[in-house]
Design a protein around this motif. Structure first.
Motif, PDB file in Angstrom:
ATOM      1  N   TRP A   1       0.742  -1.253  -0.395  1.00 12.03           N
ATOM      2  CA  TRP A   1      -0.150   0.330  -0.061  1.00 12.03           C
ATOM      3  C   TRP A   1       0.948   1.611   0.030  1.00 12.03           C
ATOM      4  O   TRP A   1       0.267   2.227  -1.061  1.00 12.03           O
TER       5      TRP A   1
ATOM      6  N   TYR B   1       2.655   1.735  -3.585  1.00 15.03           N
ATOM      7  CA  TYR B   1       1.529   2.241  -4.659  1.00 15.03           C
ATOM      8  C   TYR B   1       1.088   3.497  -4.334  1.00 15.03           C
ATOM      9  O   TYR B   1       0.495   3.707  -4.977  1.00 15.03           O
TER      10      TYR B   1
ATOM     11  N   GLU C   1      -9.462   4.871 -12.157  1.00 18.64           N
ATOM     12  CA  GLU C   1      -9.392   3.358 -12.437  1.00 18.64           C
ATOM     13  C   GLU C   1      -8.581   3.476 -13.087  1.00 18.64           C
ATOM     14  O   GLU C   1      -7.263   2.713 -12.654  1.00 18.64           O
TER      15      GLU C   1
ATOM     16  N   ARG D   1      -5.192   3.570 -11.452  1.00 27.00           N
ATOM     17  CA  ARG D   1      -4.321   2.396 -11.015  1.00 27.00           C
ATOM     18  C   ARG D   1      -3.761   1.331 -11.965  1.00 27.00           C
ATOM     19  O   ARG D   1      -3.181   0.932 -12.221  1.00 27.00           O
ATOM     20  N   ARG D   2      -4.393   1.665 -13.467  1.00 29.33           N
ATOM     21  CA  ARG D   2      -4.428   0.924 -14.523  1.00 29.33           C
ATOM     22  C   ARG D   2      -3.001   1.106 -14.668  1.00 29.33           C
ATOM     23  O   ARG D   2      -1.971  -0.158 -14.759  1.00 29.33           O
ATOM     24  N   CYS D   3      -2.411   2.415 -14.656  1.00 27.55           N
ATOM     25  CA  CYS D   3      -1.227   2.336 -15.099  1.00 27.55           C
ATOM     26  C   CYS D   3       0.067   2.635 -13.957  1.00 27.55           C
ATOM     27  O   CYS D   3       0.735   1.838 -13.885  1.00 27.55           O
TER      28      CYS D   3
ATOM     29  N   LEU E   1      -0.760  -0.087 -11.624  1.00 31.00           N
ATOM     30  CA  LEU E   1      -0.047  -1.458 -11.614  1.00 31.00           C
ATOM     31  C   LEU E   1       0.071  -2.470 -13.793  1.00 31.00           C
ATOM     32  O   LEU E   1       1.622  -2.832 -13.972  1.00 31.00           O
ATOM     33  N   SER E   2      -0.117  -1.302 -14.638  1.00 32.68           N
ATOM     34  CA  SER E   2       1.166  -1.563 -15.582  1.00 32.68           C
ATOM     35  C   SER E   2       2.700  -1.042 -15.744  1.00 32.68           C
ATOM     36  O   SER E   2       3.523  -2.292 -15.916  1.00 32.68           O
ATOM     37  N   ILE E   3       3.252  -0.030 -14.889  1.00 35.32           N
ATOM     38  CA  ILE E   3       4.239   0.040 -14.393  1.00 35.32           C
ATOM     39  C   ILE E   3       4.635  -1.310 -13.225  1.00 35.32           C
ATOM     40  O   ILE E   3       5.957  -1.562 -13.441  1.00 35.32           O
ATOM     41  N   VAL E   4       4.333  -0.954 -12.252  1.00 33.02           N
ATOM     42  CA  VAL E   4       4.399  -2.741 -11.192  1.00 33.02           C
ATOM     43  C   VAL E   4       4.260  -3.780 -12.071  1.00 33.02           C
ATOM     44  O   VAL E   4       5.590  -4.320 -11.971  1.00 33.02           O
ATOM     45  N   GLY E   5       3.984  -4.077 -13.512  1.00 32.21           N
ATOM     46  CA  GLY E   5       4.125  -5.645 -13.581  1.00 32.21           C
ATOM     47  C   GLY E   5       4.961  -5.231 -14.098  1.00 32.21           C
ATOM     48  O   GLY E   5       5.819  -6.953 -14.241  1.00 32.21           O
TER      49      GLY E   5
ATOM     50  N   ILE F   1       1.705   6.592 -20.313  1.00 32.68           N
ATOM     51  CA  ILE F   1       0.427   7.530 -18.726  1.00 32.68           C
ATOM     52  C   ILE F   1      -0.010   8.474 -20.312  1.00 32.68           C
ATOM     53  O   ILE F   1      -0.726   8.585 -20.042  1.00 32.68           O
TER      54      ILE F   1
ATOM     55  N   SER G   1      -2.526   7.487 -22.264  1.00 32.61           N
ATOM     56  CA  SER G   1      -3.688   6.647 -21.667  1.00 32.61           C
ATOM     57  C   SER G   1      -4.346   7.918 -21.848  1.00 32.61           C
ATOM     58  O   SER G   1      -5.614   8.213 -21.706  1.00 32.61           O
TER      59      SER G   1
ATOM     60  N   GLY H   1       4.940  -8.656 -19.629  1.00 30.99           N
ATOM     61  CA  GLY H   1       4.767  -7.904 -17.919  1.00 30.99           C
ATOM     62  C   GLY H   1       3.411  -7.743 -17.322  1.00 30.99           C
ATOM     63  O   GLY H   1       2.920  -8.035 -16.536  1.00 30.99           O
ATOM     64  N   GLN H   2       3.226  -6.299 -18.500  1.00 36.04           N
ATOM     65  CA  GLN H   2       1.209  -6.124 -17.880  1.00 36.04           C
ATOM     66  C   GLN H   2       0.747  -6.824 -17.735  1.00 36.04           C
ATOM     67  O   GLN H   2      -0.116  -6.824 -16.842  1.00 36.04           O
TER      68      GLN H   2
ATOM     69  N   TYR I   1       1.392 -10.158 -15.333  1.00 39.46           N
ATOM     70  CA  TYR I   1       1.086  -9.030 -13.145  1.00 39.46           C
ATOM     71  C   TYR I   1      -0.767  -9.754 -13.107  1.00 39.46           C
ATOM     72  O   TYR I   1      -0.063 -10.220 -11.973  1.00 39.46           O
TER      73      TYR I   1
ATOM     74  N   HIS J   1      -6.915  -0.526 -21.955  1.00 39.80           N
ATOM     75  CA  HIS J   1      -6.039   0.147 -21.374  1.00 39.80           C
ATOM     76  C   HIS J   1      -3.859  -0.731 -21.911  1.00 39.80           C
ATOM     77  O   HIS J   1      -3.545   0.805 -21.704  1.00 39.80           O
TER      78      HIS J   1
ATOM     79  N   PHE K   1      -1.055   1.894 -23.442  1.00 42.29           N
ATOM     80  CA  PHE K   1      -0.729   2.219 -22.649  1.00 42.29           C
ATOM     81  C   PHE K   1       1.036   1.819 -23.491  1.00 42.29           C
ATOM     82  O   PHE K   1       2.019   2.652 -23.539  1.00 42.29           O
TER      83      PHE K   1
END
Lengths: 229, 229, 229, 229
Positions: free
Chosen positions: A134, A137, A155, A158-160, A162-166, A207, A210, B166-167, B170, B198, B202
DNA sequence: TATGAATGAGCCTTCATTCAT
DNA sequence: AATGAATGAAGGCTCATTCAT
């Protein structure tokens, strides 16, 4: 005659935590065997029960031990976002994230444990989420929101994120696949640095695209999807 | 093309493969227990060793069975990329990838097994890479290269491909984390569809930004990093 | 008679003995764990082996310690049987026996240990029998013999004694069963007092009936059993 | 070719139950070791888990197996109380009880397990109480009530029953003590027979004395206790 | 072809004991 | 005299595999 140092905090205990951390990171909680851990630590089979009560207790101790320094590092970096551009802050974030995740040394164990916990949750999952996922994030979310401006919905932010983290986690999860698909990538400091630059550039572009797509959709919903023939 | 001699290819054998596929996908090779598999298949405990020699043999059979239809599907879609735009082809790719990965049904087992194999490689790893990962990766690479044009280095194209993959992965690896961080995402068809949009937007932005950044770096290498203050 | 040299007889040692006594009484030798004992005693885990050599040594020390005062008590009461009736002496005996056995306090530990030893003998069994069971048994035998007169054989006197003892011990052995079958019985002082009266009345009747039956059998051995249709 | 007998009910399973029964009776649940049981049964260490799931499961199976025949025996004897005198019925009861309890053979295992459960309760305690202790206790209560007539309170009838049961169980609980105090008692059939006669005579006298004492107490409460000087 | 029983290596844990200080 | 750490044997249980039919 008096014990000089109370750093006496049981050498074995420390060695157990370090050995266990390595094996938990590499093999996961279930695959890591207590016998192997104590062997690596040069300790007796009963040592983990003595010091930690159980294998789960050892795992908890590993997390607790490494979380201390991890949280310290986190709080340090929290302040120095000073007058930097959002892009620079994203770069810092990604570079730090990747370094901790991909560095081959026993440093930054916590990041690797957090990654493990994402794929193979244990009883500590809730704690990990609360204490590490958290906060990190949220930090990322703030950066992304600044870059995206107000035009992006919750939303999509959030998606972005998660895309970065992924993108980052994939290099940790799928090390073997990366080694096959991209044999030049050696997980060295330079590799990680270049990877960070790619992820940042890719994500900044992502980003912004998007935002554009979303704006377009919002204004004139006739244009439909981003990708038509 | 059709297998000729499976006139009486043992019903039990088939049920074992199906039951095993589900449990391997959900729990992974090690966590899936042969007792549970045979129970689900309504078969005898000795059946897996009888039919497949060992648990690993069963796993191999599961892969072999599902790879047949998977490859068939792959080759079907290979041809019809006809006159579509690169962006549309990327959308198709991502949507298909995500659908297969995230769909809760026993369909598309192979995609889920491939994902598992990436995080928790088994003896079948090499086969999986060769038969599935490489082909799919090449298809993606071709699309990305088309989008990026000639200006992007091999390495950066690879990086972009891995960023895209990766996106997607995840959401499969870290289902529990996604459930915490993004509770609105329910892995239903509509969710997956929006996720695909998305990811495509992205990634298109990401690829284009990479191109721009790379071009800049190539022309005037004095500017250093992409993102400084 | 008093021990001379316990000037500094280690406080820990004493606390261990007391803690151990309680746990041995409640749980028995095997079920009582030395970790629990030292925890209750506020002592170190190594203390029991240091002071007593082993868990068995501690048990022996517990017995030795409590036997001292127990024997003292026994010898006190031995003399004052003065001019009392045999029935009164039996009542004293039974009441004392039951009080010591059933009282919930840490008093009269020895009686409870002796009872434990009967059901779950340890290495100390022989000692217990010799020092406690035999003396008490002889005292009871003398009372029963007085009540029965000369007409009862040695064997039947023994039988009567065991019948008396058995009645009492059942309430200690089978506490849980008593709690189910006779929930009104609460092991309080009043309960124990009433129980003693029952046992005495029952046993007096039992002894006298044994005498009558035995006399009948001796005189006219044709009548056979005491109870036919 | 067809298996002739479905008495095939796994020989090992049966041997395990028998071996376990013996060791549970002799040593109790905790002291009996799974490894010893399987050794006695000539089986593999994993056999008890295979057949019974756990050590507790084996214990449950032992109880279930032996309770079947035990209940059968109980119901047989229930009917034939026909025209017998209460004393004769008490004799039957006690003789049967003692025979089952004290017989050295593996017969009547259930009675011995019930006795164990009284002193060292396990998870099966409730079941044992309900299925065996209560029924037997009620049967005894009925006999005692008939002998005592209406003059004895519920509580005193209970006390008498427990006195009878206590006498019997002592010979099982405290075998080693009996062997010391009464070495002539060899637990052979003749010994048990004579013991039964003693217990019956003693208990008949006990019940009648209880009635008398109680009547006396009820009528003229000045006489006080049964045992005055 | 198919089964239920049986196997044994290995896992985590418990516990009384011993070691080093 | 006393401690906390360390030990190793042993316990119950799991699991993939093999046996006998």
């Amino acid at each position: 005659m008096v014990t000089l140092s109370n750093e006496h905090e049981s050498d074995t205990r420390q060695r157990l935590i370090e050995a266990a951390a390595g094996m938990f990171v590499e093999q996961g909680f279930n695959a890591a065997k207590v016998r192997d851990i104590v062997a690596h630590a040069g300790a007796n089979i009963a040592a983990v029960n003595y010091h930690f009560g159980s294998k789960e207790g050892l795992y908890a101790a590993v997390i607790q031990y490494h979380s201390a320094q991890a949280i310290e590092v986190l709080s340090q970096q929290a302040g120095d976002d000073g007058g930097r551009t959002p892009a620079a802050r994203l770069h810092d974030y990604v570079r730090t994230f990747l370094k901790r995740l991909l560095t081959q040394t026993p440093q930054f164990t916590m990041s690797k444990l957090v990654a493990r916990e994402m794929v193979e949750p244990t009883a500590a999952f809730g704690l990990i989420i609360e204490k590490f996922v958290w906060p990190q994030y949220h930090a990322l979310q703030a950066i992304v929101r600044t870059i995206a401006g107000e035009k992006l919905s919750e939303e999509l932010v959030r998606r972005c994120c998660l895309s970065i983290v992924g993108q980052c986690l994939y290099y940790q999860f799928a090390r073997q696949v990366v080694a096959c698909l991209d044999p030049e990538f050696g997980y060295g400091p330079a590799d990680v640095e270049r990877l960070a630059e790619h992820v940042v550039a890719f994500s900044l572009g992502g980003i912004r695209q998007s935002v554009r797509t979303h704006a377009g959709e919002a204004q004139k919903s006739h244009s439909g999807h981003v990708n038509d023939r």
